[in-house]
Design an enzyme around this catalytic site. Structure first.
Site, mmCIF file in Angstrom:
data_model
loop_
_atom_site.group_PDB
_atom_site.id
_atom_site.type_symbol
_atom_site.label_atom_id
_atom_site.label_comp_id
_atom_site.label_asym_id
_atom_site.label_seq_id
_atom_site.Cartn_x
_atom_site.Cartn_y
_atom_site.Cartn_z
ATOM 1 N N HIS A 419 0.833 -1.192 0.000
ATOM 2 C CA HIS A 419 0.000 0.000 0.000
ATOM 3 C C HIS A 419 0.871 1.246 0.000
ATOM 4 O O HIS A 419 2.072 1.200 0.297
ATOM 5 C CB HIS A 419 -0.930 -0.001 1.213
ATOM 6 C CG HIS A 419 -2.095 -0.929 1.062
ATOM 7 N ND1 HIS A 419 -3.209 -0.879 1.867
ATOM 8 C CD2 HIS A 419 -2.322 -1.940 0.182
ATOM 9 C CE1 HIS A 419 -4.070 -1.813 1.504
ATOM 10 N NE2 HIS A 419 -3.553 -2.475 0.483
ATOM 11 N N GLU A 421 0.895 3.896 2.003
ATOM 12 C CA GLU A 421 1.454 4.268 3.302
ATOM 13 C C GLU A 421 2.650 3.392 3.658
ATOM 14 O O GLU A 421 3.652 3.877 4.206
ATOM 15 C CB GLU A 421 0.374 4.155 4.386
ATOM 16 C CG GLU A 421 -0.787 5.119 4.225
ATOM 17 C CD GLU A 421 -1.899 4.572 3.351
ATOM 18 O OE1 GLU A 421 -3.021 5.073 3.437
ATOM 19 O OE2 GLU A 421 -1.635 3.625 2.573
ATOM 20 N N CYS A 458 -6.163 2.005 5.658
ATOM 21 C CA CYS A 458 -6.976 0.803 5.833
ATOM 22 C C CYS A 458 -6.799 0.243 7.240
ATOM 23 O O CYS A 458 -5.728 0.337 7.841
ATOM 24 C CB CYS A 458 -6.611 -0.252 4.787
ATOM 25 S SG CYS A 458 -4.917 -0.867 4.931
ATOM 26 N N CYS A 468 -2.549 -0.604 7.153
ATOM 27 C CA CYS A 468 -1.784 0.647 7.201
ATOM 28 C C CYS A 468 -1.934 1.347 8.546
ATOM 29 O O CYS A 468 -0.995 2.000 9.019
ATOM 30 C CB CYS A 468 -2.241 1.569 6.069
ATOM 31 S SG CYS A 468 -1.905 0.908 4.420
#
Length: 567
Positions: A419, A421, A458, A468
């Site tokens: 992801h 992040e 998330c 995240c």
């Protein structure tokens, strides 16, 4: 001496008042005193109600010994079935939960069973002047037995899972869940004991009633709550046509098998193929076995059929536990919180002394546009979002310079299903290496960072990787000491050490998001978890007053790049 009845006549002198004047005294015989009109005036206003003709409502009438210090408390506890019935009706009217409707139906059915058993056994109570009717089994104990069995089973099967690393909100939910189960068990035990303490039932009557309630509640929950959520196994659909009755057509829809995706092996051994062919041959040749054991197909659960019924839709009956494991505590609160913040931001003017919307400041808007550019670099896919992330130092004034942007990242930038992040935090750790000879951790300053992401971090990942939100919290919890370049240290107002570098800890203080994560894949609770952990969360919007949410639309458009089912 002749026998007879001795009657003692005692004359009296009634002194009556009429029109505020005393009447003259006179000797009036006793039998004529009640027929006098003046005595009728005296009787005016007195009650003719005979208390002997009135009965007591035993459902709420409790007698206790006032000299007993615990008797009054036990009298209040023994009324718990009345309080629970009021709670049932209140929750059903406000929440429209199918679980509570089902529990109330089962509770009334259990009371009906108790009513029938009492009149079948006909065992009296231990004391004749306390309570009305029979005493075996105790209705209060059976009521609380059903209540305990039903809701203890429900709370146990829907207990919150343990999240690692642990968060404050998850710990609170687990503690609340445990306390609720202890409270249910305590109320049930105290109510049963109150019936014995107040001498309304014998111990045997209480034990029998409690056992019946526990058994009835457990079996009722298993069939109506647990099994009703499982897919049915029903016979093959009926052969219907347009001329068939509406009942047959509806039954055919009910028996339609649900679509199941099962992987079938391409190659089978010869023995298994022969065994399957022989089985099919035997089934075709035996019509009697087909009639007794028809072929079954998976069908929708009973609970799904009930919730999809037009009556349930009209009355807005729902099952929160079918969507959220905690019954909607976090999901509904998250939806309310997002709406609350949106309305608060819309009603708060920019620059208000105590309510400035930080997300509308020009600096954060410009950095979010940089994050949106990063998100557009993400490889398109229909199984995940395309998100961009930027990390910079905490600051509200001025425009962001390139040197103030510490790290960037976008979805799937690094190998694997990464992801944005995660990529930004990994790049941040690689850009500023760990100090080789860190000083005392207590003397090292902590620098606050702002993390910008085009979509809410998330809180759950279908792949099983660390969400995240947990990565952000883990980044803050670590005690690593980083070395910042001398130029960056001077820009922040710190003088470097003799080596020309600044040793400091890094902490994410605020998270700026472009849009909340939609429910395309999971129910995201990222904002709530971050706020509960002490991290500020702001939604970035344009600084102009006529903003129509264009930034939010752009973030959603880029996030769904590659999605075929979403516009």
């Amino acid at each position: 001496m002749p026998t007879g009845i001795v009657c003692l006549a005692i004359p009296f002198e009634p002194r009556m008042v009429l029109d505020n004047r005393p009447l003259p005294s006179s000797r009036i015989p006793l039998h004529t005193a009640y027929s006098s009109p003046t005595l009728a005036i005296m009787a005016k206003g007195t009650s003719s109600i005979d208390p002997g003709n009135y009965a007591s409502l035993g459902l709420t009438h409790v007698q206790y010994d006032p000299s007993d210090s615990l008797a009054k408390l036990m009298a209040l506890i023994t009324l718990s079935p009345i309080f629970l019935l009021c709670s049932y009706i209140t929750i059903i009217l406000l929440r429209r939960e199918l679980t509570f409707i089902n529990a109330l139906i089962g509770q009334l059915a259990c009371e009906g069973l108790n009513w029938a058993l009492k009149r079948l056994i006909k065992q009296p109570r231990p004391t004749g002047h306390l309570g009305a009717g029979y005493g075996m089994p105790s209705s209060h104990s059976q009521f609380l037995g059903f209540f305990a069995a039903f809701f203890l089973s429900h709370f146990y099967l829907n207990r919150p899972p343990l999240v690692k690393p642990r968060t404050l909100i998850n710990t609170m939910r687990r503690i609340e869940h445990t306390l609720a189960m202890i409270l249910i068990a305590s109320i049930s035990i105290l109510t049963c004991y109150s019936r014995h303490h107040l001498h309304y039932h014998t111990p045997l009557q209480i034990i029998v009633g409690l056992s019946l309630g526990l058994a009835f509640g457990g079996v009722y929950y298993y069939f109506t709550e647990y099994l009703s959520r499982k897919p049915l196994r029903l016979p093959a659909p009926l052969a219907v046509s347009e001329s068939s009755s509406p009942l047959a057509i509806r039954a055919n829809r009910l028996l339609q098998p649900i679509s199941t995706s099962s992987a079938t092996p391409r190659k089978q051994t010869n023995s298994s193929s022969l065994r399957q062919r022989s089985t099919r041959h035997r089934r075709r040749s035996s019509t009697l076995s087909d009639m007794i054991l028809p072929e079954l197909h998976p069908s929708p659960p009973i609970r799904q059929i009930l919730l999809d019924h037009p009556i349930s839709i009209a009355f807005r009956i729902r099952d929160s536990w079918a969507v959220w494991r905690d019954g909607g505590i976090e999901g509904e609160y998250g939806a309310w919180r997002r709406e609350w913040e949106a309305r608060r931001a819309a009603s708060t003017p920019l620059g208000f002394a105590d309510g400035t919307d930080v997300g509308r400041l020009p600096r954060h808007y410009s950095i979010m546009l940089t994050a949106l550019t990063e998100a557009d670099k993400s490889p398109p896919t229909d199984a995940a979002f395309c998100v961009g992330c930027v990390v910079s130092f905490t600051k509200d004034s001025g425009k962001a310079t390139p040197s103030e942007i510490l790290a960037t990242g976008f979805s799937r930038e690094l190998p694997g299903n990464t992801h944005a992040e995660q990529c930004a935090l990994d790049r941040l750790a690689s850009n500023f290496g760990l100090a080789k000879q860190p000083t005392d951790a207590h003397n090292v300053p902590t620098l606050d960072l702002d993390l910008y992401t085009t979509m809410e971090p998330c809180s759950e990942r279908l792949s099983g990787n660390l969400p995240c939100v947990q990565r952000i919290l883990k980044f803050n919890e670590q005690s690593n000491v980083f070395e910042l370049p001398r130029e960056l240290a001077q820009q922040l107002g710190h003088l470097g050490s003799t080596t020309g570098a600044l040793q400091a800890k890094l902490r994410i203080r605020r998270v700026f998001q472009g849009v909340s994560e939609p429910d395309d894949f999971v129910k995201c609770q990222g904002q709530n978890i971050l706020r509960d952990s002490g991290i500020e969360v702001h939604t970035v919007r344009a600084s102009k007053d006529d903003d129509d949410g264009q930034l939010e639309k752009d973030c959603l458009r880029v996030a769904r790049k590659g999605h075929t089912s979403k516009e």
